[in-house]
Design a protein around this motif. Structure first.
Motif, PDB file in Angstrom:
ATOM      1  N   LEU A  56      44.087  44.685  39.576  1.00  6.59           N
ATOM      2  CA  LEU A  56      44.872  45.506  38.936  1.00  6.59           C
ATOM      3  C   LEU A  56      44.280  46.083  37.568  1.00  6.59           C
ATOM      4  O   LEU A  56      44.214  47.188  36.990  1.00  6.59           O
ATOM      5  CB  LEU A  56      46.194  44.807  38.374  1.00  6.59           C
ATOM      6  N   ALA A  57      42.843  45.491  37.090  1.00  9.07           N
ATOM      7  CA  ALA A  57      42.156  45.699  35.981  1.00  9.07           C
ATOM      8  C   ALA A  57      41.131  46.946  36.740  1.00  9.07           C
ATOM      9  O   ALA A  57      40.380  47.527  35.993  1.00  9.07           O
ATOM     10  CB  ALA A  57      41.458  44.744  35.301  1.00  9.07           C
ATOM     11  N   GLY A  58      40.695  46.998  38.024  1.00  7.50           N
ATOM     12  CA  GLY A  58      40.009  47.686  38.575  1.00  7.50           C
ATOM     13  C   GLY A  58      38.570  47.140  38.630  1.00  7.50           C
ATOM     14  O   GLY A  58      37.739  47.839  38.702  1.00  7.50           O
ATOM     15  N   LYS A  59      38.505  45.682  38.617  1.00  8.50           N
ATOM     16  CA  LYS A  59      37.272  44.977  38.471  1.00  8.50           C
ATOM     17  C   LYS A  59      36.881  44.021  39.356  1.00  8.50           C
ATOM     18  O   LYS A  59      35.919  43.361  39.260  1.00  8.50           O
ATOM     19  CB  LYS A  59      37.104  44.330  37.203  1.00  8.50           C
ATOM     20  N   TYR A  60      37.709  44.244  40.488  1.00  6.15           N
ATOM     21  CA  TYR A  60      37.472  43.196  41.523  1.00  6.15           C
ATOM     22  C   TYR A  60      36.275  43.543  42.387  1.00  6.15           C
ATOM     23  O   TYR A  60      36.168  44.676  42.780  1.00  6.15           O
ATOM     24  CB  TYR A  60      38.731  43.315  42.415  1.00  6.15           C
ATOM     25  N   ALA A  61      35.462  42.544  42.605  1.00  7.20           N
ATOM     26  CA  ALA A  61      34.023  42.865  43.244  1.00  7.20           C
ATOM     27  C   ALA A  61      34.183  42.977  44.780  1.00  7.20           C
ATOM     28  O   ALA A  61      33.383  43.448  45.628  1.00  7.20           O
ATOM     29  CB  ALA A  61      33.216  41.907  42.858  1.00  7.20           C
ATOM     30  N   GLY A  62      35.262  42.421  45.469  1.00 11.03           N
ATOM     31  CA  GLY A  62      35.501  42.270  46.835  1.00 11.03           C
ATOM     32  C   GLY A  62      36.205  43.585  47.394  1.00 11.03           C
ATOM     33  O   GLY A  62      36.116  44.566  46.909  1.00 11.03           O
ATOM     34  N   HIS A  63      36.959  43.386  48.521  1.00 16.55           N
ATOM     35  CA  HIS A  63      37.447  44.472  49.207  1.00 16.55           C
ATOM     36  C   HIS A  63      38.985  44.665  48.415  1.00 16.55           C
ATOM     37  O   HIS A  63      39.859  44.095  48.915  1.00 16.55           O
ATOM     38  CB  HIS A  63      37.928  44.044  50.659  1.00 16.55           C
ATOM     39  N   LEU A 120      54.777  42.238  46.767  1.00 17.94           N
ATOM     40  CA  LEU A 120      55.806  42.733  45.927  1.00 17.94           C
ATOM     41  C   LEU A 120      57.151  43.288  46.631  1.00 17.94           C
ATOM     42  O   LEU A 120      58.051  43.361  46.238  1.00 17.94           O
ATOM     43  CB  LEU A 120      55.230  43.965  45.043  1.00 17.94           C
ATOM     44  N   ASP A 121      56.891  43.738  47.805  1.00 17.48           N
ATOM     45  CA  ASP A 121      57.891  44.250  48.539  1.00 17.48           C
ATOM     46  C   ASP A 121      58.670  43.554  49.426  1.00 17.48           C
ATOM     47  O   ASP A 121      59.624  43.482  50.041  1.00 17.48           O
ATOM     48  CB  ASP A 121      57.354  45.606  49.603  1.00 17.48           C
ATOM     49  N   GLY A 122      57.978  42.165  49.428  1.00 17.61           N
ATOM     50  CA  GLY A 122      58.497  40.866  50.237  1.00 17.61           C
ATOM     51  C   GLY A 122      58.277  40.803  51.526  1.00 17.61           C
ATOM     52  O   GLY A 122      59.142  40.691  52.491  1.00 17.61           O
ATOM     53  N   CYS A 123      57.258  41.569  52.032  1.00 26.26           N
ATOM     54  CA  CYS A 123      56.878  41.477  53.576  1.00 26.26           C
ATOM     55  C   CYS A 123      55.528  41.235  53.842  1.00 26.26           C
ATOM     56  O   CYS A 123      54.636  41.044  52.932  1.00 26.26           O
ATOM     57  CB  CYS A 123      57.070  42.981  54.213  1.00 26.26           C
ATOM     58  N   ALA A 124      54.996  41.078  54.905  1.00 26.64           N
ATOM     59  CA  ALA A 124      53.726  40.819  55.410  1.00 26.64           C
ATOM     60  C   ALA A 124      52.789  41.892  55.256  1.00 26.64           C
ATOM     61  O   ALA A 124      53.214  42.995  55.448  1.00 26.64           O
ATOM     62  CB  ALA A 124      53.437  40.133  56.747  1.00 26.64           C
ATOM     63  N   PRO A 125      51.467  41.660  54.560  1.00 29.18           N
ATOM     64  CA  PRO A 125      50.670  42.672  54.406  1.00 29.18           C
ATOM     65  C   PRO A 125      50.116  43.505  55.690  1.00 29.18           C
ATOM     66  O   PRO A 125      50.133  42.834  56.872  1.00 29.18           O
ATOM     67  CB  PRO A 125      49.468  42.046  53.814  1.00 29.18           C
ATOM     68  N   GLU A 126      50.169  44.656  55.729  1.00 31.77           N
ATOM     69  CA  GLU A 126      49.810  45.483  56.809  1.00 31.77           C
ATOM     70  C   GLU A 126      48.260  45.347  57.116  1.00 31.77           C
ATOM     71  O   GLU A 126      47.619  45.661  56.177  1.00 31.77           O
ATOM     72  CB  GLU A 126      50.020  47.036  56.581  1.00 31.77           C
ATOM     73  N   GLU A 127      47.750  45.324  58.292  1.00 31.58           N
ATOM     74  CA  GLU A 127      46.379  44.876  58.653  1.00 31.58           C
ATOM     75  C   GLU A 127      45.693  46.415  58.645  1.00 31.58           C
ATOM     76  O   GLU A 127      46.366  47.312  59.346  1.00 31.58           O
ATOM     77  CB  GLU A 127      45.865  44.516  60.044  1.00 31.58           C
ATOM     78  N   PRO A 128      44.478  46.532  58.009  1.00 27.60           N
ATOM     79  CA  PRO A 128      43.812  47.749  57.952  1.00 27.60           C
ATOM     80  C   PRO A 128      43.494  48.056  59.678  1.00 27.60           C
ATOM     81  O   PRO A 128      43.007  47.277  60.336  1.00 27.60           O
ATOM     82  CB  PRO A 128      42.842  47.706  57.431  1.00 27.60           C
ATOM     83  N   VAL A 167      31.107  45.570  60.373  1.00 25.71           N
ATOM     84  CA  VAL A 167      32.354  46.230  60.623  1.00 25.71           C
ATOM     85  C   VAL A 167      33.496  45.211  61.234  1.00 25.71           C
ATOM     86  O   VAL A 167      34.459  45.274  60.450  1.00 25.71           O
ATOM     87  CB  VAL A 167      32.252  47.246  61.993  1.00 25.71           C
ATOM     88  N   ALA A 168      33.001  44.109  61.777  1.00 26.32           N
ATOM     89  CA  ALA A 168      33.804  42.918  62.132  1.00 26.32           C
ATOM     90  C   ALA A 168      34.213  42.350  60.902  1.00 26.32           C
ATOM     91  O   ALA A 168      35.179  41.824  60.759  1.00 26.32           O
ATOM     92  CB  ALA A 168      33.222  42.223  63.202  1.00 26.32           C
ATOM     93  N   SER A 169      33.473  42.010  59.917  1.00 25.42           N
ATOM     94  CA  SER A 169      33.699  41.394  58.737  1.00 25.42           C
ATOM     95  C   SER A 169      34.781  41.992  57.971  1.00 25.42           C
ATOM     96  O   SER A 169      35.490  41.312  56.934  1.00 25.42           O
ATOM     97  CB  SER A 169      32.388  40.929  58.023  1.00 25.42           C
ATOM     98  N   MET A 170      34.935  43.182  57.949  1.00 24.55           N
ATOM     99  CA  MET A 170      35.584  44.052  57.258  1.00 24.55           C
ATOM    100  C   MET A 170      37.053  44.219  57.717  1.00 24.55           C
ATOM    101  O   MET A 170      37.920  44.767  56.999  1.00 24.55           O
ATOM    102  CB  MET A 170      35.227  45.591  57.027  1.00 24.55           C
ATOM    103  N   ARG A 171      37.436  43.796  58.886  1.00 26.88           N
ATOM    104  CA  ARG A 171      38.878  43.666  59.601  1.00 26.88           C
ATOM    105  C   ARG A 171      39.697  42.419  58.910  1.00 26.88           C
ATOM    106  O   ARG A 171      39.330  41.690  58.308  1.00 26.88           O
ATOM    107  CB  ARG A 171      38.645  43.440  61.067  1.00 26.88           C
TER     108      ARG A 171
END
Length: 113
Positions: free
Chosen positions: A35-42, A54-62, A109-113
């Motif tokens: 939320l601060a825009g400082k996350y070093a990961g994905h 927040l919406d109460g559902c499972a995250p959608e896979e990219p 590419v596989a690690s980004m999934r």
């Protein structure tokens, strides 16, 4: 995007801390960093997880296109051969190196999934 999610969290909960306590599947430090825009990961993946909580559902896979090392090697090899000055453009050493490079890209590419 992060400002909208932060505002939505604060509208529904007393604080970011309160939101994190209600959602133990999210790490508090990660939520604050994203939320601060400082996350070093994905951060896109983390924002999706926060939004899903927040919406109460499972995250959608990219949805990343599935690309094989062979397809990557073919595309790169076609480019290399187009730029090459040799008369015999299909040299085995170049193809071997291209396949090694393509396997590294495939793993990335596989690690980004």
């Amino acid at each position: 995007m992060t400002h909208e999610i932060r505002a939505a969290i604060l509208a529904r909960y007393k604080s970011i801390h309160s939101f994190c306590r209600k959602h133990p599947e999210l790490k508090r430090s990660t939520v604050y960093q994203v939320l601060a825009g400082k996350y070093a990961g994905h951060s896109v993946r983390q924002l999706a997880a926060i939004r899903a909580a927040l919406d109460g559902c499972a995250p959608e896979e990219p949805k990343n296109p599935i690309v094989t090392a062979e397809q990557i090697a073919d595309a790169v090899q076609a480019f290399k051969c187009g730029q090459c000055r040799r008369l015999e453009k299909q040299c085995a050493a170049c193809r071997t190196q291209t396949i090694k490079e393509a396997k590294v890209v495939e793993q990335l590419v596989a690690s980004m999934r």
